[in-house]
Scaffold this active site. Sequence first.
Site, PDB file in Angstrom:
ATOM      1  N   TRP A   1      37.103   9.962   2.806  1.00 13.39           N
ATOM      2  CA  TRP A   1      37.465   8.672   3.408  1.00 13.39           C
ATOM      3  C   TRP A   1      38.634   8.042   2.678  1.00 13.39           C
ATOM      4  CZ3 TRP A   1      35.778   9.282   7.863  1.00 13.39           C
ATOM      5  CH2 TRP A   1      34.523   9.831   8.108  1.00 13.39           C
TER       6      TRP A   1
ATOM      7  N   ASP B   1      36.629  -0.312   0.947  1.00 10.72           N
ATOM      8  CA  ASP B   1      35.867   0.256   2.061  1.00 10.72           C
ATOM      9  C   ASP B   1      34.433   0.430   1.561  1.00 10.72           C
ATOM     10  OD1 ASP B   1      34.625   1.837   3.952  1.00 10.72           O
ATOM     11  OD2 ASP B   1      36.011   3.535   3.770  1.00 10.72           O
TER      12      ASP B   1
ATOM     13  N   LYS C   1      26.170   2.545   8.987  1.00  9.85           N
ATOM     14  CA  LYS C   1      25.429   3.089   7.857  1.00  9.85           C
ATOM     15  C   LYS C   1      24.390   2.117   7.286  1.00  9.85           C
ATOM     16  CE  LYS C   1      28.903   6.408   7.563  1.00  9.85           C
ATOM     17  NZ  LYS C   1      30.350   6.424   7.598  1.00  9.85           N
TER      18      LYS C   1
HETATM   19  C1  LIG Z   1      31.592   6.808   7.752  1.00 10.71           C
HETATM   20  C2  LIG Z   1      32.654   6.265   6.887  1.00 10.71           C
HETATM   21  C3  LIG Z   1      33.940   5.959   7.379  1.00 10.71           C
HETATM   22  C4  LIG Z   1      34.369   6.235   8.793  1.00 10.71           C
HETATM   23  O1  LIG Z   1      33.847   5.340   9.680  1.00 10.71           O
HETATM   24  P1  LIG Z   1      34.232   5.405  11.233  1.00 10.71           P
HETATM   25  O2  LIG Z   1      33.468   4.236  11.752  1.00 10.71           O
HETATM   26  O3  LIG Z   1      33.766   6.721  11.752  1.00 10.71           O
HETATM   27  O4  LIG Z   1      35.694   5.236  11.370  1.00 10.71           O
HETATM   28  C5  LIG Z   1      34.846   5.403   6.500  1.00 10.71           C
HETATM   29  N1  LIG Z   1      34.535   5.169   5.217  1.00 10.71           N
HETATM   30  C6  LIG Z   1      33.326   5.470   4.706  1.00 10.71           C
HETATM   31  C7  LIG Z   1      33.025   5.193   3.267  1.00 10.71           C
HETATM   32  C8  LIG Z   1      32.353   6.027   5.527  1.00 10.71           C
HETATM   33  O5  LIG Z   1      31.136   6.332   5.022  1.00 10.71           O
END
Ligand SMILES: *Cc1c(COP(=O)(O)O)cnc(C)c1O
Length: 362
Positions: A107, A174, A198
């Site tokens: 990511w 993020d 998540k």
């Molecule tokens: C799952 C995830 C993403 C991607 O998310 P999307 O909604 O599929 O764009 C980005 N960063 C982290 C840390 C993730 O776990």
Amino acid sequence: MPTDTKMKVHNFSAGPCILPQEVFQKAADAVLDFEGSGLSILEISHRSKPFEAVMLKSRELVKELLGAPAHYQTVFLGGGASMGFHLVPQNYMKPGGKGAYVNTGEWSTRAIKEAKLAGGAEVVASSEDKNFSYIPKGFTIPSDADYFHFTSNNTIFGTQFKQFPESPVPMICDMSSDIFSRPVNVKDFALIYAGAQKNMGPAGATMYLFDPATLGKTGKKLSPMMDLANHAAKDSMYNTPPVFPIYVIMLTLEWMKRIGGIAEIAKRNAAKAELMYGTIDRLPLFNGTTAKEDRSDMNPTFVLNDAALEPAFDAMWKEAGINGIRGHRSVGGYRASMYNALPLESVKALTEVMEEFAKKNG
Ligand SMILES: *Cc1c(COP(=O)(O)O)cnc(C)c1O
């Protein structure tokens, strides 16, 4: 099978993932009849009073649960956290400027790619040399960067920042896979963003929590859809928001508040992590794949030392009603994602299978 009759499966899925069972029930009820209105949540206007209340509640609960300063703002947008990778340089990078990044996995790598496309990224530290199995430490963040970006929890490889860096420039994170899992000093961050799927709700909405004073400093003219300040000024309703995901987010945030907030959730997550990693470390058949001090409470990753035993192990956990512990396709092995809504009971079920398997094959 789980003893909670409403729970059919122990779901360790990495995302989208388990949410509280009561949230599923309330969401299902609202699809048929939203708050006794005779209308489905799927057919009401996002401009209707009842949905405006949902939006307001969701935005406020984010700040309340995280203890964010009063002037911070929350918006929910589509596009996933991956859209966030693009929005960050759009909103924070000056023309000719750069973002500073730590690369801790897939990511982060994608976020860096977006920053490079937008102008410039300086990678101040990376754990790519050891397949992202640890968190880099002791790096320096250049004070001439427009911002500093990192990923708090490395969902795929299973590492997590246990301490947040200190940054001389606006800090952006993020937090998609560990938001609301532990306390965070929000005031240290210019922007925190997280895909909902998540720890917060279903796929389809991404949360942005930011200090509005850090925006509008680049001198660039942004598309209104890319402009976080615009979305905030329009109360996250500049265009039609993801109505249903935001409703489910509200339900999930209400659940968090009811059970005792982030302090209680962090306690539960620590107990789950202790049981899971304790089992991995005690059984010689299994091995953790990340540096011990950087182990993620959300996504423990491990392997069977003898890969030939995998089919037998797989059959055994499937038989026990366990779902979703195969590792990411880029890593292999196993990953038992243990997000907020996963009960300790599910971790007990998995660790019991591991113990039993070790007895049979030890
Ligand atoms: C799952 C995830 C993403 C991607 O998310 P999307 O909604 O599929 O764009 C980005 N960063 C982290 C840390 C993730 O776990």
